[in-house]
Design an enzyme around this catalytic site. Structure first.
Site, PDB file in Angstrom:
ATOM      1  N   GLU A 152       0.802  -1.236   0.000  1.00 54.41           N
ATOM      2  CA  GLU A 152       0.000   0.000   0.000  1.00 54.41           C
ATOM      3  C   GLU A 152       0.831   1.280   0.000  1.00 54.41           C
ATOM      4  O   GLU A 152       0.588   2.189   0.784  1.00 54.41           O
ATOM      5  CB  GLU A 152      -0.982  -0.036   1.181  1.00 54.41           C
ATOM      6  CG  GLU A 152      -1.880  -1.261   1.110  1.00 54.41           C
ATOM      7  CD  GLU A 152      -2.763  -1.469   2.345  1.00 54.41           C
ATOM      8  OE1 GLU A 152      -2.775  -0.621   3.242  1.00 54.41           O
ATOM      9  OE2 GLU A 152      -3.467  -2.496   2.384  1.00 54.41           O
ATOM     10  N   GLU A 258      -6.271 -10.740  -1.264  1.00 50.76           N
ATOM     11  CA  GLU A 258      -7.106 -10.518  -0.063  1.00 50.76           C
ATOM     12  C   GLU A 258      -8.577 -10.499  -0.450  1.00 50.76           C
ATOM     13  O   GLU A 258      -9.336  -9.628  -0.012  1.00 50.76           O
ATOM     14  CB  GLU A 258      -6.713  -9.186   0.601  1.00 50.76           C
ATOM     15  CG  GLU A 258      -5.239  -9.089   0.948  1.00 50.76           C
ATOM     16  CD  GLU A 258      -4.858  -7.823   1.718  1.00 50.76           C
ATOM     17  OE1 GLU A 258      -5.763  -7.090   2.168  1.00 50.76           O
ATOM     18  OE2 GLU A 258      -3.649  -7.582   1.868  1.00 50.76           O
TER      19      GLU A 258
HETATM   20  O1  9MR Z   1      -7.538  -8.104   8.361  1.00 51.92           O
HETATM   21  C1  9MR Z   1      -6.481  -7.480   9.052  1.00 51.92           C
HETATM   22  C2  9MR Z   1      -6.943  -7.016  10.418  1.00 51.92           C
HETATM   23  O2  9MR Z   1      -7.346  -8.120  11.197  1.00 51.92           O
HETATM   24  C3  9MR Z   1      -5.809  -6.258  11.104  1.00 51.92           C
HETATM   25  O3  9MR Z   1      -6.287  -5.728  12.317  1.00 51.92           O
HETATM   26  C4  9MR Z   1      -5.310  -5.125  10.220  1.00 51.92           C
HETATM   27  C5  9MR Z   1      -4.109  -4.424  10.832  1.00 51.92           C
HETATM   28  O4  9MR Z   1      -3.064  -5.334  11.012  1.00 51.92           O
HETATM   29  O5  9MR Z   1      -4.941  -5.632   8.940  1.00 51.92           O
HETATM   30  C6  9MR Z   1      -5.980  -6.291   8.258  1.00 51.92           C
HETATM   31  O6  9MR Z   1      -5.507  -6.770   7.023  1.00 51.92           O
HETATM   32  C7  9MR Z   1      -5.153  -5.793   6.053  1.00 51.92           C
HETATM   33  C8  9MR Z   1      -3.984  -6.333   5.256  1.00 51.92           C
HETATM   34  O7  9MR Z   1      -2.937  -6.689   6.107  1.00 51.92           O
HETATM   35  C9  9MR Z   1      -3.530  -5.325   4.207  1.00 51.92           C
HETATM   36  N1  9MR Z   1      -4.613  -4.906   3.371  1.00 51.92           N
HETATM   37  C10 9MR Z   1      -5.829  -4.456   4.057  1.00 51.92           C
HETATM   38  C11 9MR Z   1      -6.283  -5.518   5.049  1.00 51.92           C
HETATM   39  C12 9MR Z   1      -7.586  -5.105   5.727  1.00 51.92           C
HETATM   40  O8  9MR Z   1      -7.394  -3.959   6.488  1.00 51.92           O
END
Ligand code: 9MR
Length: 346
Positions: A152, A258
């Site tokens: 990102e 994802e």
């Molecule tokens: O799904 C993930 C959530 O449980 C965590 O709290 C968060 C922060 O670590 O990250 C979420 O996953 C993200 C992913 O790592 C990167 N792309 C966006 C995802 C959703 O926020």
């Protein structure tokens, strides 16, 4: 007479079997697929929730850890890395022959407090970045062979996100991150991972141009993670497929990294639940069909961002999202059958 009876029984049982068409709940995603099918995993649930573990083992042959490899968890102090959870997951994946995809080395979120407060010049920040990436990859390289290296890094308008890394190191942090990764394990596959690449042409073009340029300078970048947080009617299927094709044409592996399909849009408010679940089914079917039009060698896999609707980041605070393949009581949803149907149409 005896032989005749045996032959009759065999004939009857054969004809029964040949007529029996297995329904989607008798199938397994990864066995049907010609590419890896994965899920983001909550390691606490994997340890403590038997039903959750059963689904993971029976359906997926690739895992992305949802939390435990993010800097906040794996690098809680400057001089200390916490690998216990990662080592458990590696052992689990090894034992069950499941691919483990590393997520994520460089991000602006899920950072430990020490890192957010770190004061240093450009060289010190670069040293920190190097230590972070090389220590993690070196520790895991006996098993983990693919990584989301940078996550990102772009804004929606195609410019670079002004994150902690850009502020302290400058734009070169991106290529440095990939360089350090390749120094730690030249044989692994390295990805750039981001959202909205399937819906925002401006961002997609900026990312593709940037990565193509880095590759032309000799930086090892193998693929792109298209996160694919989508809904049943957004973005257009043609935009998704074109984005994936553009990545393939740029010589990159394509990971739907994802995938989830939220049902929480305001305009769905009055739609019946069963209608929404069927829209979700049609949607995933067409997404998977589109993915299968890529060359087999470019398909790194499709990863669902969670297992059941209980454990999606989208469900937190929004019970209407229901974005995954298994419902709140761990049962398959129509979307699961949509995924299977697409795989059968190969
Ligand atoms: O799904 C993930 C959530 O449980 C965590 O709290 C968060 C922060 O670590 O990250 C979420 O996953 C993200 C992913 O790592 C990167 N792309 C966006 C995802 C959703 O926020």
């Amino acid at each position: 007479m005896h032989k005749f009876l045996i032959a009759l029984v065999l004939l009857i049982s054969f004809s029964f079997k040949s007529k029996h068409q297995p329904t989607c709940d008798e199938m397994k995603l990864f066995e049907k697929a010609s590419f890896p099918v994965g899920a983001a995993i909550n390691t606490d649930k994997l340890k403590n929730d038997e039903k959750y573990g059963k689904i993971v083992l029976s359906q997926f042959n690739s895992i992305t850890p949802e939390k435990i490899m993010k800097a906040q968890y794996i690098h809680p102090k400057k001089e200390y890395f916490y690998f216990t959870e990662t080592d458990h997951l590696i052992a689990f994946c090894k034992q069950n022959k499941i691919r483990l995809h590393g997520h994520t080395l460089v991000w602006h979120k899920a950072l430990p407090v020490w890192l957010e407060n770190f004061k240093g010049d450009k060289n010190e920040w670069e040293a920190l970045l190097k230590d972070h990436i090389k220590t993690i990859i070196s520790h895991c390289k006996g098993y983990i062979k693919s990584w989301d290296v940078v996550n990102e890094a772009f804004n929606d308008d195609g410019s670079l996100r002004n994150n902690i890394w850009l502020k302290n190191i400058g734009e070169s942090y991106i290529e440095k991150a990939f360089l350090f990764a390749a120094e730690a394990d030249p044989t692994a596959k390295f990805f750039y991972n981001d959202f909205s690449l399937e819906s925002n042409g401006k961002k997609l073009n900026a990312v593709l141009a940037y990565i193509t340029n880095l590759k032309s300078k000799g930086i090892k970048i193998d693929g792109i993670g298209m996160q694919m947080h989508v809904s049943p009617d957004y973005p257009y299927l043609s935009d998704i497929n074109q984005a994936a094709m553009a990545m393939q044409e740029a010589g990159l592996l394509v990971h739907y990294s994802e995938l989830d399909i939220t049902l929480s849009g305001r305009h769905y408010f009055f739609a019946s639940r069963s209608k929404m679940l069927n829209m979700q089914k049609d949607r995933i079917k067409s997404i998977v069909e589109g993915y299968m039009k890529l060359n087999p060698e470019n398909r790194f896999g499709i990863t669902m961002w969670g297992v059941t609707d209980n454990d999606s980041w989208l469900t937190e605070g929004n019970f209407r999202a229901r974005p995954l393949l298994f419902d709140l009581s761990y049962k398959i949803k129509p979307a699961y059958c949509g995924f299977i149907e697409a795989l059968e149409n190969k």
